[in-house]
Design a protein around this motif. Structure first.
Motif, short mmCIF file in Angstrom:
data_model
loop_
_atom_site.label_atom_id
_atom_site.label_comp_id
_atom_site.label_asym_id
_atom_site.label_seq_id
_atom_site.Cartn_x
_atom_site.Cartn_y
_atom_site.Cartn_z
N GLU A 109 41.72 38.84 46.17
CA GLU A 109 41.87 40.28 45.95
C GLU A 109 42.50 40.61 44.60
O GLU A 109 43.59 41.15 44.52
CB GLU A 109 42.70 40.91 47.06
N ARG A 112 44.13 44.05 43.72
CA ARG A 112 45.46 44.34 44.28
C ARG A 112 46.54 43.96 43.29
O ARG A 112 47.56 44.65 43.16
CB ARG A 112 45.63 43.57 45.59
N TYR A 175 37.52 50.25 38.41
CA TYR A 175 37.90 49.59 39.65
C TYR A 175 39.28 50.01 40.14
O TYR A 175 39.52 50.10 41.34
CB TYR A 175 37.85 48.07 39.46
N GLY A 179 38.83 53.07 43.37
CA GLY A 179 38.83 52.21 44.53
C GLY A 179 38.73 52.94 45.86
O GLY A 179 39.47 53.86 46.14
N GLN A 181 36.52 52.17 50.02
CA GLN A 181 35.82 51.13 50.78
C GLN A 181 34.46 50.78 50.19
O GLN A 181 33.96 49.68 50.37
CB GLN A 181 35.65 51.56 52.24
N ASN A 184 34.50 48.12 46.85
CA ASN A 184 35.02 46.77 46.97
C ASN A 184 33.97 45.69 46.76
O ASN A 184 34.29 44.51 46.74
CB ASN A 184 35.69 46.58 48.34
N ASP A 185 32.71 46.07 46.66
CA ASP A 185 31.63 45.13 46.37
C ASP A 185 31.13 45.38 44.96
O ASP A 185 30.67 46.49 44.66
CB ASP A 185 30.48 45.30 47.37
N ASP A 208 34.12 42.76 49.56
CA ASP A 208 35.38 43.24 50.11
C ASP A 208 36.55 42.89 49.19
O ASP A 208 37.64 42.54 49.64
CB ASP A 208 35.60 42.64 51.50
N GLY A 209 36.31 43.00 47.89
CA GLY A 209 37.36 42.80 46.90
C GLY A 209 37.64 41.38 46.50
O GLY A 209 38.51 41.12 45.66
#
Length: 367
Positions: A109, A112, A175, A179, A181, A184-185, A208-209
């Motif tokens: 991730e 994050r 990004y 951000g 849902q 995340n791809d 999914d990140g």
């Protein structure tokens, strides 16, 4: 007399300002590239910097030099803070042009960790974001690559390919601030070691990140970008027919998604694309085309591109990477249907069919 005093005062102010600027320029350390990996087998971040600074700054000019530093920290902000304690001068990330992350870091991730970049007072969110499948410290510590600084070489490769429309832009801003849902791809440009240098080697696919470990090569990346954001203007596509090379220069693209449903079931998504192109041929074999010849060529190119884009979609689904944001498309136009879907589970097995038509506007000779 009063006018003379005013002129003298202005001249003195100009000289004083020049001296102040010179002192500040000597202190500034501009970070061009930031490389991020893990230190050893732990979760401590190892951050490499390619720093540009002005030497011999005088009379508004100076000589740009490049140096490499690295530090560690619990997060990016902590690592930068530690660097400030180790290096005299004013570290500036305002002009940072590239974040380069290791493939190992990319699997955990990375956004994050990178989100903290938005908290810098002068944040470099317009920097590129890319993956390097090699030793970051070894790459960024090089004095030069092909008689260029490391930062100019790497960023120059990205600039040129983005200008040709063959790779995604991948700005960090997109990004960090976009951000949700559906973001995340994505696919990040990927560098790999090559001889004593580095080269672009397609894109790394994220689901999914997280980096999936699966990649698209350069040719498939170009087609994926065409599917994802079909501006396509002046993008050059090449292939072969009967063992002979041909290229088409895209003039315009129209793309539509068709979501086919049956009651409360999602059956298929069709991606229709209409391309208007110029056909480019080698000048030694140039000949006048009849309408039938052009029609046959249009049919062949359309079938070839449909097959190739179908393979690209299969690779994206295998990586569970919804690069085209098809889930968002279903959610917007079929919200009730989408609520009952587990998109992450259904996407890899969903029937997705590219359908491409081609219109040759005219032919051209490649000079």
């Amino acid at each position: 007399m009063k006018r003379t005093r005013t002129v003298v005062a202005l001249v003195l102010c100009l000289f004083m300002t020049g001296c102040w600027d010179q002192l500040q320029l000597k202190k500034l350390l501009f970070v061009d590239v930031i490389g991020i990996d893990y230190e050893g087998n732990g979760k401590q971040l190892k951050v490499d910097y390619v720093i540009s600074s002005l030497r011999e700054a005088s009379q508004g000019g100076g000589r740009q030099t490049s140096l490499h530093m690295k530090s560690t920290g619990t997060n990016l902000y902590d690592a930068v803070s530690n660097t400030n304690k180790e290096m005299p001068g004013i570290l500036s990330v305002l002009e940072t042009r590239l974040y380069l992350i290791s493939s190992r870091f990319a699997k955990d991730e990375p956004l994050r960790h990178l989100d903290i970049a938005s908290q810098f007072a002068s944040n470099p969110l317009y920097a590129y974001l890319a993956v390097y499948d090699g030793d970051l410290s070894e790459l960024l510590s090089k004095k030069s690559i092909n008689d260029q600084t490391v930062s100019h070489f790497l960023i120059g490769l990205l600039d040129d390919e983005i200008r040709r429309g063959e790779i995604p832009s991948n700005k960090l801003l997109h990004y960090i601030l976009g951000g949700n849902q559906f973001m995340n791809d994505f696919a990040l440009n990927r560098f790999e070691p090559y001889r004593d240098e580095a080269r672009l080697a397609g894109t790394a696919l994220f689901s999914d990140g997280r980096y999936t470990g699966k990649n698209l090569n350069n040719e498939d990346t170009q087609l994926a970008i065409l599917l994802e954001s079909p501006s396509g203007r002046n993008q050059l596509l090449s292939s072969q027919r009967d063992g002979k090379q041909y290229s088409v220069l895209i003039q315009s693209v129209k793309r539509r998604f068709h979501v086919l449903t049956n009651a409360d079931k999602l059956n298929e998504i069709e991606i229709s694309m209409q391309l208007q192109v110029k056909l480019i041929e080698d000048g030694s074999e140039f000949k006048r085309h009849t309408d039938k010849m052009l029609k046959d060529m249009e049919t062949f190119i359309a079938a070839d591109l449909t097959t190739r884009t179908t393979n690209v979609m299969a690779a994206l689904q295998q990586a569970n990477c919804d690069l085209l944001q098809l889930g968002h498309e279903v959610a917007v136009f079929h919200p009730n249907l989408y609520k009952n879907l587990n998109w992450r589970e259904q996407y890899p097995t969903l029937r997705i069919k590219p359908k491409i038509t081609v219109k040759i506007l005219n032919t051209a000779i490649l000079e």
